[in-house]
Design an enzyme around this catalytic site. Sequence first.
Site, PDB file in Angstrom:
ATOM      1  NE  ARG A  45     -24.165   4.444 -16.733  1.00  0.00           N
ATOM      2  CZ  ARG A  45     -23.093   4.354 -17.873  1.00  0.00           C
ATOM      3  NH1 ARG A  45     -22.788   5.722 -18.384  1.00  0.00           N
ATOM      4  NH2 ARG A  45     -22.509   3.530 -17.898  1.00  0.00           N
ATOM      5  CG  HIS A 174      -6.333   3.730  -0.641  1.00  0.00           C
ATOM      6  ND1 HIS A 174      -6.076   3.944  -1.923  1.00  0.00           N
ATOM      7  CD2 HIS A 174      -5.614   2.596  -0.255  1.00  0.00           C
ATOM      8  CE1 HIS A 174      -5.375   2.980  -2.350  1.00  0.00           C
ATOM      9  NE2 HIS A 174      -5.155   2.126  -1.352  1.00  0.00           N
ATOM     10  CE  LYS A 178      -2.402   1.424   1.821  1.00  0.00           C
ATOM     11  NZ  LYS A 178      -3.110  -0.043   1.534  1.00  0.00           N
ATOM     12  CD  GLU A 212      -0.563  -1.908  -6.987  1.00  0.00           C
ATOM     13  OE1 GLU A 212      -1.730  -2.647  -6.555  1.00  0.00           O
ATOM     14  OE2 GLU A 212      -0.337  -1.231  -7.964  1.00  0.00           O
ATOM     15  CG  ASP A 231      -3.212   4.128 -10.846  1.00  0.00           C
ATOM     16  OD1 ASP A 231      -4.347   4.426 -10.207  1.00  0.00           O
ATOM     17  OD2 ASP A 231      -2.987   2.844 -10.685  1.00  0.00           O
ATOM     18  CG  HIS A 236      -1.433   5.853  -3.710  1.00  0.00           C
ATOM     19  ND1 HIS A 236      -2.477   6.357  -3.247  1.00  0.00           N
ATOM     20  CD2 HIS A 236      -1.933   4.890  -4.568  1.00  0.00           C
ATOM     21  CE1 HIS A 236      -3.689   6.189  -3.714  1.00  0.00           C
ATOM     22  NE2 HIS A 236      -3.083   4.833  -4.448  1.00  0.00           N
TER      23      HIS A 236
HETATM   24  C1  BG6 Z   1      -4.915   2.419  -6.325  1.00  0.00           C
HETATM   25  C2  BG6 Z   1      -4.741   2.306  -7.746  1.00  0.00           C
HETATM   26  O1  BG6 Z   1      -5.355   3.767  -5.916  1.00  0.00           O
HETATM   27  O2  BG6 Z   1      -4.198   2.016  -5.326  1.00  0.00           O
HETATM   28  C3  BG6 Z   1      -4.339   0.812  -7.817  1.00  0.00           C
HETATM   29  O3  BG6 Z   1      -5.631   2.870  -8.535  1.00  0.00           O
HETATM   30  C4  BG6 Z   1      -3.655   0.211  -6.912  1.00  0.00           C
HETATM   31  O4  BG6 Z   1      -3.994   0.698  -9.301  1.00  0.00           O
HETATM   32  C5  BG6 Z   1      -4.172   0.582  -5.490  1.00  0.00           C
HETATM   33  O5  BG6 Z   1      -3.609  -1.265  -7.256  1.00  0.00           O
HETATM   34  C6  BG6 Z   1      -3.256   0.148  -4.635  1.00  0.00           C
HETATM   35  O6  BG6 Z   1      -3.818   0.209  -3.390  1.00  0.00           O
HETATM   36  P1  BG6 Z   1      -3.410  -0.772  -2.057  1.00  0.00           P
HETATM   37  O7  BG6 Z   1      -4.006  -0.318  -0.805  1.00  0.00           O
HETATM   38  O8  BG6 Z   1      -3.915  -2.023  -2.612  1.00  0.00           O
HETATM   39  O9  BG6 Z   1      -1.908  -0.935  -1.911  1.00  0.00           O
END
Ligand code: BG6
Length: 482
Positions: A45, A174, A178, A212, A231, A236
């Site tokens: 942008r 995502h 994996k 994490e 989130d 996930h």
């Molecule tokens: C993302 C979240 O979708 O996944 C993040 O927004 C998180 O907050 C991340 O840290 C974790 O992904 P991965 O693959 O690093 O475990």
Amino acid sequence: MERMIDCVLFGASGDLALSKLIPSIYRCTKEGHVSLQSRLFFCARSQSGFENMHKNVKDALYRYLQEEEKDEKAMAAFLDCVIPIQVDITDKSSFKQLKSQLTTQSNPTRVFYLAIPPGHYAQVARVLHDQQLITESTRLVVEKPIGSDLTSSESINDALATVFSEQQIFRIDHYLGKETVQNLLAMRFGNSLFERFWDADAIDHIQISINERVGVKGRVDYYEGIGALKDMVQNHLLQLLCLIAMESPNELTPESIHREKIKVLKALRPLTGESVNENTVRAQYVAGGQNNQMESGYLEDTELSESTTETFVAIKAHINSWTWSKVPFYLRTGKRLSKQRAEIVIQFKDVALSLYPEQQLQANRLVIQLQPEERLRLHMMAKDRESLSTELKPVVLDLNFLEQKGSYRSFAYKRLFLDAVDGNRSLFMHRDEVAAAWQWIDPIATQWNKTHDLHLYRAGTDGPEAADGLINADGRAWFESE
Ligand code: BG6
């Protein structure tokens, strides 16, 4: 197979694009999956984002690629495909340059990738339509979370549906890209061994943890007010739960897989009112330390004077089905914890009758680890070879995917990007999955807003004591692998 594509990446100067997507698109070109005749329109942008695009992309490659992937020649060839474009997504007229470049010549597949806040999805989709940029072979890739509750996600999905067919929309989670997650399906449906024991008769309980090390520094604009429930759990963790709990699809088509996952999500026992307080724990990290290294708390990381956004969640969930109603699913995720660990633990039941009364037998446990390594581990009891008497000891059958393929690493975004280009929707979320997940999450969030305590935990620990209390109350404990 080399794919010739035109990819338009909105939000190319953002953190997600630079750290995950762009390195993965580079991998696709370097490994010959995507042709170097492709055109990569990276949109920014701001004027500076636009002017510095090549430099920023190059820096990101150096920063986020693994050492062995950095190949000067391949990087230069990749950068040649990058066409910076300045677009303000709130201003229709700024799409002119993109339109003229996109339409002067065309590659067979067109991918619009929205790495921007979901609040802008509808607007961008509308402009793409009005500018007649959507062809039959166009795919739209969108990031999670879609909306912040059922109502907002439905309104985004409705807006997308007015210009794209469901077959053209690729909603990314995502975690589904994996390797171990895909292996979970292979393990369950490509073998007869586990499926026969995949129910309440054999399984005591299931744990799904995504722990994490990182905090939220640098992501405050996105994270504050969203929190770990929306989130991480809404997408996930619930997606992983679906893959564990779903029945075998009739075939491995996207439709069959989506159908089975939706059944699981719809069967989640609702948590409302008082049951939210009993079955969930929410918490936020405060300053703490590991190995004498102090780490800041959420308020310092975000420079806020107060906040009730949770960075940790633990939930005890149930699925209302004959197979699962008696098996609790303990879900847990948090930031700034002691270890980086994403794993699913299938805890089997004790043996029906112990023939070794003197000994402490540990029930079998299957640990599906997604991070830091991708591996499957089956914990069993076996005779101790060094002992003359029949003494049993716990042993672990270890299937480490990394060791199996030398230095091979899987990159979720690469896999998902190629799937989107190829139009394969199996590893993407159907809009009904998104809706069913929000339907379960919304009452939890509502109740939290009304009453629920926000616990605190120190950075570098395993989370709040209340999360242990949640599972210990049932005579169980979180499994912490080494
Ligand atoms: C993302 C979240 O979708 O996944 C993040 O927004 C998180 O907050 C991340 O840290 C974790 O992904 P991965 O693959 O690093 O475990």
